[in-house]
Design a protein around this motif. Structure first.
Motif, PDB file in Angstrom:
ATOM      1  N   VAL A  86       0.832  -1.211   0.000  1.00 51.92           N
ATOM      2  CA  VAL A  86       0.000   0.000   0.000  1.00 51.92           C
ATOM      3  C   VAL A  86       0.867   1.262   0.000  1.00 51.92           C
ATOM      4  O   VAL A  86       2.029   1.233   0.390  1.00 51.92           O
ATOM      5  N   LEU A  87       0.257   2.352  -0.452  1.00 55.50           N
ATOM      6  CA  LEU A  87       0.883   3.669  -0.374  1.00 55.50           C
ATOM      7  C   LEU A  87       0.305   4.387   0.845  1.00 55.50           C
ATOM      8  O   LEU A  87      -0.793   4.050   1.296  1.00 55.50           O
ATOM      9  N   LEU A  88       1.015   5.386   1.345  1.00 55.63           N
ATOM     10  CA  LEU A  88       0.497   6.152   2.482  1.00 55.63           C
ATOM     11  C   LEU A  88      -0.604   7.089   1.990  1.00 55.63           C
ATOM     12  O   LEU A  88      -0.364   7.907   1.097  1.00 55.63           O
ATOM     13  N   HIS A  89      -1.789   6.958   2.556  1.00 54.85           N
ATOM     14  CA  HIS A  89      -2.940   7.675   2.000  1.00 54.85           C
ATOM     15  C   HIS A  89      -2.898   9.182   2.253  1.00 54.85           C
ATOM     16  O   HIS A  89      -3.591   9.935   1.580  1.00 54.85           O
ATOM     17  N   LEU A  90      -2.068   9.627   3.216  1.00 55.95           N
ATOM     18  CA  LEU A  90      -2.005  11.065   3.509  1.00 55.95           C
ATOM     19  C   LEU A  90      -0.982  11.800   2.641  1.00 55.95           C
ATOM     20  O   LEU A  90      -0.894  13.017   2.693  1.00 55.95           O
ATOM     21  N   LEU A  91      -0.212  11.052   1.859  1.00 54.04           N
ATOM     22  CA  LEU A  91       0.806  11.671   1.005  1.00 54.04           C
ATOM     23  C   LEU A  91       0.388  11.573  -0.459  1.00 54.04           C
ATOM     24  O   LEU A  91      -0.307  10.640  -0.847  1.00 54.04           O
ATOM     25  N   GLU A 138       5.106  12.351  -3.137  1.00 52.47           N
ATOM     26  CA  GLU A 138       5.670  12.219  -1.779  1.00 52.47           C
ATOM     27  C   GLU A 138       5.877  10.751  -1.419  1.00 52.47           C
ATOM     28  O   GLU A 138       6.869  10.400  -0.793  1.00 52.47           O
ATOM     29  N   ASN A 139       4.929   9.904  -1.835  1.00 49.45           N
ATOM     30  CA  ASN A 139       5.062   8.476  -1.584  1.00 49.45           C
ATOM     31  C   ASN A 139       6.283   7.909  -2.288  1.00 49.45           C
ATOM     32  O   ASN A 139       7.077   7.165  -1.696  1.00 49.45           O
TER      33      ASN A 139
END
Lengths: 239, 271
Positions: free
Chosen positions: A91-96, A100-101
């Motif tokens: 998964v990727l970081l949902h806040l970035l 940024e990811n």
């Protein structure tokens, strides 16, 4: 090289996973090994053991003969950075944003801004057709772009060992063709060992040096004629 | 001899059970201590990602100290007013208006001010941190960070820890300042104590030790709230229900630890 130094010694996978056959496998530097017939549900737990370097249920994950999980925390994180693990469950970081990811690894290890981290990899981002989506958040992009962003994030780290489960949108003909080009260029430019698993990896045959097929609980070796003369110089035994 | 052995075995069993219960209840406290140590030093040990950590820290400071600071200003004004309303009526009767400053120093600067600001941060940011990290943990984002070779405690934990600490110190100063203004407004209206007298009384009563105790309490409260919130966020593993459960647990643990620290520091001040 990490593909030589890392050794999974009699590792037992978690009980709720079912790797059907005992596996002993060697991956040489700049070699691409393909294992067909293993879907994400079967192959992800196996590769996760190698990618996390965490203590398995039984057995040992060794680095230069020492238990990898017993080392200092910083050393473990440095080792993990040298391994790319890509699977449909990643998964990727949902806040970035995607930029940024993707730039998170280089920014964390080398400092600097996202733009500085991404600039040397503009070619990779163009190949994966991500440049138009860099300002988007992971929840705003399609599954195919999401999966390509995971590939970009892992390859930008500059890994020496690529462990990938091919599934989802990247298993389609167009997606696989894109990945083949990306991997070919990466291996030619930086050099690495790669182990790819998936239900069907026909699109990756031009890239592969050895092919195994998982059939009724057994791994059967098949030779890819174009690459059969390649010497085995170093290895990653997965037992 | 046999009977003695049985008694010894029963006693041993009881001790074992007691230790089991103690360690089961005590282990979160030990884990929180370990997390505190890790977060305290985390930002300074590791790769040189100052820009990345500063970005996370500034986000946290904005979220905690700036975005809803007006609520603290409003409540602190009311705190100052309440102190004056309750105190001045009696002080005026006893001709003791000069004690208004001492009262404000004791209540606002040293005792209630740090707790007031800490409660604001606990309600405003403590739960939010637990939910944010808990959701990331449940969504496998923490695992993804680990696989990328990024220490999640350093990347996510340390900036939040220091962000909360810096924010709470700023909010404490804001809280004291606005409480004094609120107190002055009410003192002028209800007790006819004018600014010069009020200010002189406050400055004369204010000692360095009062400010030091206030700042020490604020710093410790901030660190405790941040550590507990981050710890319970990272403890989430399975599903969203666990996030809700851990958020309430984090709030309770924070309250208990802040209360205990307050008592210890106040007692130490009077010794």
């Amino acid at each position: 090289m990490l593909n030589y130094a890392l050794n999974l010694d009699l590792v037992t996978l978690p009980l709720d996973t079912a790797w059907p056959a005992p596996l002993s496998l060697a991956v040489a530097f700049n070699e691409v090994v393909l294992i067909e017939g293993a879907g994400p549900a079967v192959s992800s737990p196996l590769l996760e053991v190698a990618a996390t370097l965490a203590s398995p249920v039984a057995g040992h994950v060794r680095h230069w003969g020492r238990d990898a999980a017993m080392g200092r925390r910083e050393k473990l994180y440095r080792l993990r950075r040298r391994i790319a693990y890509i699977s449909p469950q990643q998964v990727l970081l949902h806040l970035l944003t995607l930029a940024e990811n993707i730039a998170l690894g280089p920014c964390y290890y080398q400092g600097g801004s996202e733009a500085e981290a991404l600039a040397p990899h503009a070619g990779l981002l163009a190949q994966l057709e991500l440049q138009a989506h860099l300002t988007h958040y992971p929840t705003q992009v399609s599954a195919a772009i999401y999966a390509r962003a995971v590939w970009a994030r892992e390859l930008i780290k500059g890994p020496e060992l690529i462990l990938a489960v091919i599934g989802g949108d990247l298993a389609t003909t167009a997606g696989a063709a894109m990945l083949v080009n990306v991997l070919r260029e990466y291996l030619a430019r930086y050099g690495a060992a790669a182990l790819l698993l998936g239900e069907s990896l026909e699109a990756f045959y031009p890239l592969g040096h050895r092919l195994f097929r998982l059939e009724s609980g057994q791994l059967r070796k098949r030779t890819i004629l174009e690459h059969r003369a390649r010497p085995l110089t170093a290895y990653l035994p997965l037992v | 001899m046999n009977r003695l052995f049985r008694v010894f075995r029963a006693l041993n069993g009881l001790l074992g059970q007691a230790w089991g219960r103690f360690s089961a209840r005590g282990s979160p406290l030990l884990d929180i201590c370990a997390m505190f140590h890790r977060l305290l030093l985390g930002a300074f040990i590791g790769p040189p990602c100052v820009g990345l950590l500063c970005r996370e820290l500034s986000r946290q400071v904005y979220f905690t100290a700036i975005r809803r600071a007006y609520i603290l200003v409003f409540t602190s004004l009311m705190l100052g007013m309440l102190v004056i309303v309750n105190a001045t009526q009696q002080l005026v009767k006893l001709q003791g208006e000069e004690f208004v400053g001492w009262l404000l120093v004791t209540i606002v600067v040293r005792e209630v001010g740090p707790v007031w600001a800490a409660f604001f941060v606990l309600l405003n940011s403590g739960g939010a941190i637990t939910v944010e990290i808990g959701n990331m943990s449940v969504n496998q984002e923490i695992r993804a960070l680990k696989m990328m070779g990024i220490d999640p405690y350093r990347y996510l934990g340390a900036p939040r820890f220091w962000g909360i600490t810096i924010s709470l110190l700023c909010l404490y100063i804001l809280c004291v300042f606005t409480a004094i203004i609120g107190g002055y407004l009410f003192a002028q209206v209800f007790a006819e104590i004018f600014w010069a007298k009020f200010w002189l009384s406050f400055v004369n009563a204010l000692q360095w030790i009062d400010l030091s105790v206030g700042f020490a309490k604020t710093t410790l409260f901030a660190m405790l709230i941040a550590t507990v919130s981050i710890y319970f966020g990272f403890s989430c593993r399975v599903n969203v229900d666990e996030v809700a459960r851990n958020t309430s647990q984090a709030a309770i643990w924070s309250l208990v630890l802040v209360g205990a620290t307050d008592i210890i520091l106040t007692t130490a001040y009077y010794l």
